[in-house]
Design a protein around this motif. Structure first.
Motif, PDB file in Angstrom:
ATOM      1  N   LYS A 181     -65.443  98.811 118.970  1.00 21.34           N
ATOM      2  CA  LYS A 181     -64.709  97.761 119.991  1.00 21.34           C
ATOM      3  C   LYS A 181     -64.491  96.411 119.625  1.00 21.34           C
ATOM      4  N   ASP A 182     -65.686  96.095 118.627  1.00 23.36           N
ATOM      5  CA  ASP A 182     -65.783  94.684 118.095  1.00 23.36           C
ATOM      6  C   ASP A 182     -64.910  94.433 116.683  1.00 23.36           C
ATOM      7  N   LEU A 183     -64.159  95.499 116.252  1.00 26.10           N
ATOM      8  CA  LEU A 183     -63.676  95.450 114.929  1.00 26.10           C
ATOM      9  C   LEU A 183     -62.683  94.470 114.963  1.00 26.10           C
ATOM     10  N   GLY A 184     -61.953  94.040 115.811  1.00 26.56           N
ATOM     11  CA  GLY A 184     -61.189  92.976 115.797  1.00 26.56           C
ATOM     12  C   GLY A 184     -61.593  91.534 115.458  1.00 26.56           C
ATOM     13  N   LYS A 185     -62.876  91.289 116.034  1.00 28.48           N
ATOM     14  CA  LYS A 185     -63.596  90.065 115.873  1.00 28.48           C
ATOM     15  C   LYS A 185     -64.025  90.026 114.308  1.00 28.48           C
ATOM     16  N   VAL A 186     -64.646  91.210 113.819  1.00 26.56           N
ATOM     17  CA  VAL A 186     -64.764  91.218 112.311  1.00 26.56           C
ATOM     18  C   VAL A 186     -63.852  90.921 111.478  1.00 26.56           C
ATOM     19  N   MET A 187     -62.833  91.794 111.730  1.00 22.67           N
ATOM     20  CA  MET A 187     -61.510  91.557 111.079  1.00 22.67           C
ATOM     21  C   MET A 187     -61.043  90.266 110.928  1.00 22.67           C
ATOM     22  N   GLY A 188     -61.009  89.456 111.920  1.00 21.44           N
ATOM     23  CA  GLY A 188     -60.549  88.404 112.218  1.00 21.44           C
ATOM     24  C   GLY A 188     -61.225  87.289 111.348  1.00 21.44           C
ATOM     25  N   ILE A 189     -62.498  87.299 110.849  1.00 22.38           N
ATOM     26  CA  ILE A 189     -63.236  86.541 109.990  1.00 22.38           C
ATOM     27  C   ILE A 189     -63.039  86.991 108.764  1.00 22.38           C
ATOM     28  N   LEU A 190     -62.894  88.390 108.416  1.00 25.54           N
ATOM     29  CA  LEU A 190     -62.928  89.047 107.060  1.00 25.54           C
ATOM     30  C   LEU A 190     -61.361  88.751 106.319  1.00 25.54           C
ATOM     31  N   LYS A 191     -60.514  88.829 107.205  1.00 22.50           N
ATOM     32  CA  LYS A 191     -59.098  88.765 106.737  1.00 22.50           C
ATOM     33  C   LYS A 191     -58.756  87.629 105.703  1.00 22.50           C
ATOM     34  N   VAL A 192     -59.327  86.445 106.249  1.00 23.70           N
ATOM     35  CA  VAL A 192     -58.951  85.362 105.465  1.00 23.70           C
ATOM     36  C   VAL A 192     -59.895  85.556 104.070  1.00 23.70           C
ATOM     37  N   GLN A 193     -61.071  86.110 104.127  1.00 29.29           N
ATOM     38  CA  GLN A 193     -61.807  85.908 103.097  1.00 29.29           C
ATOM     39  C   GLN A 193     -61.217  87.214 101.937  1.00 29.29           C
ATOM     40  N   VAL A 194     -60.984  88.219 102.300  1.00 27.45           N
ATOM     41  CA  VAL A 194     -60.494  89.238 101.515  1.00 27.45           C
ATOM     42  C   VAL A 194     -59.077  89.424 101.300  1.00 27.45           C
ATOM     43  N   GLN A 195     -58.348  88.361 101.743  1.00 24.78           N
ATOM     44  CA  GLN A 195     -56.725  88.761 101.508  1.00 24.78           C
ATOM     45  C   GLN A 195     -56.196  88.666 100.044  1.00 24.78           C
ATOM     46  N   GLY A 196     -55.692  89.765  99.711  1.00 26.83           N
ATOM     47  CA  GLY A 196     -55.193  89.663  98.397  1.00 26.83           C
ATOM     48  C   GLY A 196     -56.281  90.482  97.431  1.00 26.83           C
ATOM     49  N   ARG A 197     -57.356  90.510  97.925  1.00 27.01           N
ATOM     50  CA  ARG A 197     -58.570  90.809  97.047  1.00 27.01           C
ATOM     51  C   ARG A 197     -59.251  92.307  97.442  1.00 27.01           C
ATOM     52  N   ALA A 198     -58.661  93.007  98.622  1.00 23.84           N
ATOM     53  CA  ALA A 198     -59.305  94.080  98.811  1.00 23.84           C
ATOM     54  C   ALA A 198     -58.122  94.822 100.092  1.00 23.84           C
ATOM     55  N   GLU A 199     -57.871  96.082 100.051  1.00 23.19           N
ATOM     56  CA  GLU A 199     -56.893  96.640 100.949  1.00 23.19           C
ATOM     57  C   GLU A 199     -57.648  96.546 102.387  1.00 23.19           C
ATOM     58  N   LYS A 253     -65.547 100.187 110.458  1.00 19.84           N
ATOM     59  CA  LYS A 253     -65.650 101.104 111.434  1.00 19.84           C
ATOM     60  C   LYS A 253     -66.758 102.313 111.226  1.00 19.84           C
ATOM     61  N   GLN A 254     -66.930 102.629 109.955  1.00 22.48           N
ATOM     62  CA  GLN A 254     -67.902 103.395 109.283  1.00 22.48           C
ATOM     63  C   GLN A 254     -69.377 102.690 109.655  1.00 22.48           C
TER      64      GLN A 254
END
Length: 151
Positions: free
Chosen positions: A119-137, A146-147
């Motif tokens: 359920k906390d996936l959105g929070k984690v993705m929010g932080i990571l999106k900027v850091q991994v943009q263009g560098r990971a799918e 999720k895993q």
């Protein structure tokens, strides 16, 4: 010599492709420029490298989705074209993250958000999106989070 912005590199590569008469590569570069220009016109802004990476990332996702559809339709010619476009687009993206780098970023993001369930996936993705943009799918990142949160 000063470091080129991604947009400047794309323009330079277009000139090189024109001189070398690389029609297929030139076509892809023009598609990239059109996508960037479209966003600039729509939003009345000039895109910086970070925003250009977002555009390129979106183009990659579209091509991966297309490849899936073309494979189902058994259209190898179209699969090959999309794969070629992916290779050209990737040349303008930053160096991809290694598995270890990605795992470390995910670990830090989970700790920073205090995430414990999916359920906390959105929070984690929010932080990571900027850091991994263009560098990971993003799908791969999401699956890994999720895993981790399901353990």
């Amino acid at each position: 010599m000063a470091e080129f912005s991604i947009k400047e590199k794309i323009t330079e590569d277009m000139k090189v492709a024109m001189r070398a008469k690389e029609k297929q590569r030139l076509g892809v570069i023009r598609l990239i420029q059109a996508a960037i220009k479209q966003r600039e016109v729509d939003e009345r802004i000039s895109l910086d490298d970070t925003q250009v990476i977002v555009v390129l990332d979106k183009m990659l996702k579209q091509r991966r989705d297309s490849i899936e559809q073309y494979e189902k339709a058994k259209r190898q010619d179209l699969v090959d074209q999309e794969a070629f476009e992916i290779q050209v687009i990737k040349t303008y993206l930053p160096q991809p993250l290694t598995e270890t780098e990605l795992a470390n970023l995910i670990t830090h993001a989970i700790q920073a958000t205090g995430a414990t369930t999916v359920k906390d996936l959105g929070k984690v993705m929010g932080i990571l999106k900027v850091q991994v943009q263009g560098r990971a799918e993003m799908k791969q990142v999401s699956d890994q989070i999720k895993q981790r949160l399901n353990q």
